[in-house]
Each structure stands twice: as structure tokens, then as C-alpha cells.
Design a protein around this motif. Structure first.
Motif, PDB file in Angstrom:
ATOM      1  N   TYR A  34       0.832  -1.200   0.000  1.00 49.68           N
ATOM      2  CA  TYR A  34       0.000   0.000   0.000  1.00 49.68           C
ATOM      3  C   TYR A  34       0.869   1.254   0.000  1.00 49.68           C
ATOM      4  CZ  TYR A  34      -4.693  -1.938   0.541  1.00 49.68           C
ATOM      5  OH  TYR A  34      -5.900  -2.563   0.319  1.00 49.68           O
ATOM      6  N   ALA A  37       2.361   1.748  -3.386  1.00 50.14           N
ATOM      7  CA  ALA A  37       1.348   2.196  -4.336  1.00 50.14           C
ATOM      8  C   ALA A  37       1.000   3.663  -4.112  1.00 50.14           C
ATOM      9  CB  ALA A  37       0.095   1.329  -4.221  1.00 50.14           C
ATOM     10  N   ILE A  38       0.901   4.063  -2.851  1.00 48.24           N
ATOM     11  CA  ILE A  38       0.603   5.471  -2.532  1.00 48.24           C
ATOM     12  C   ILE A  38       1.728   6.372  -3.016  1.00 48.24           C
ATOM     13  CG2 ILE A  38       0.344   7.108  -0.632  1.00 48.24           C
ATOM     14  CD1 ILE A  38      -1.166   4.793   0.871  1.00 48.24           C
ATOM     15  N   GLY A  40       3.855   5.783  -5.468  1.00 50.73           N
ATOM     16  CA  GLY A  40       3.784   5.828  -6.930  1.00 50.73           C
ATOM     17  C   GLY A  40       2.641   6.693  -7.415  1.00 50.73           C
ATOM     18  N   TYR A  41       1.498   6.593  -6.762  1.00 47.59           N
ATOM     19  CA  TYR A  41       0.336   7.385  -7.156  1.00 47.59           C
ATOM     20  C   TYR A  41       0.595   8.879  -6.944  1.00 47.59           C
ATOM     21  CZ  TYR A  41      -4.429   9.076  -7.548  1.00 47.59           C
ATOM     22  OH  TYR A  41      -5.543   9.763  -7.942  1.00 47.59           O
ATOM     23  N   LEU A  42       1.104   9.228  -5.759  1.00 47.46           N
ATOM     24  CA  LEU A  42       1.373  10.648  -5.479  1.00 47.46           C
ATOM     25  C   LEU A  42       2.398  11.221  -6.450  1.00 47.46           C
ATOM     26  CD1 LEU A  42       1.468  10.728  -1.572  1.00 47.46           C
ATOM     27  CD2 LEU A  42      -0.232  11.782  -3.069  1.00 47.46           C
ATOM     28  N   GLY A  44       3.153  10.023  -9.458  1.00 44.70           N
ATOM     29  CA  GLY A  44       2.575  10.027 -10.797  1.00 44.70           C
ATOM     30  C   GLY A  44       1.631  11.194 -11.032  1.00 44.70           C
ATOM     31  N   ALA A  45       0.965  11.658  -9.980  1.00 42.71           N
ATOM     32  CA  ALA A  45       0.006  12.752 -10.103  1.00 42.71           C
ATOM     33  C   ALA A  45       0.662  14.134 -10.122  1.00 42.71           C
ATOM     34  CB  ALA A  45      -1.005  12.682  -8.951  1.00 42.71           C
TER      35      ALA A  45
END
Length: 90
Positions: A34, A37-38, A40-42, A44-45
């Protein structure tokens, strides 16, 4: 990078939030997924070129490795304690 205020309380709180969403995250390996993933998401955004994101991700990975190595470092006793001998009775 910024000065971080890492504490056991912060780590416990983050894990508690993740486990509240997914009980399987009580397993540290799932919690780590998790967190990855968080991250990578942050990243990526963010509004920056992809090559900059890739470079930043490499820096984050290196920083994670540094923290891991620091946490895994064996604790060495002070020199005086290492040379102590005998039995002490109060």
C-alpha cells in the motif's frame, strides 16, 4: 529532501489507517505494498516531466534503502560495557 519527523507513533498511525481500509494489511508485506502504491500514485500525479518523476523515484528508492540499512544496523554496546566482567550483586 525535507527534514522528516519519523516516529514509531507516526508509523503505527499510518499502519492503523491502512489496516482500517484492508484488514489483510495487518501483514507488514501488504502494508508495504500500500505504501509503495501510494508513493507511486502521489508521484505520478505530480505536474512534472516523466523523466523527472523517474529520477525522483530513484531518489526515493535510495532513501528507503538508506533507512532500511540504518534500521538493520546492529546495535553495538559502549566500549566500557564490552570490557566489563564479573558478577554484580546489589
Amino acid at each position: 529532501m525535507a527534514d522528516l519527523k519519523l516516529s514509531q507513533q507516526l508509523i503505527d498511525d499510518v499502519q492503523r489507517v491502512i489496516v482500517a481500509v484492508d484488514s489483510e494489511a495487518a501483514d507488514a508485506a501488504v502494508s508495504l505494498q500500500y505504501l509503495a502504491a501510494i508513493s507511486g500514485y502521489l508521484l505520478g500525479a505530480q505536474n512534472m516531466p516523466k523523466n523527472q518523476k523517474d529520477e525522483y523515484l530513484e531518489q526515493l528508492n535510495a532513501f528507503s534503502k538508506h533507512v532500511l540499512d540504518d534500521v538493520c544496523k546492529p546495535v553495538t554496546p559502549p566500549a566500557a560495557a564490552a570490557n566489563a566482567f564479573g558478577v554484580w550483586k546489589p
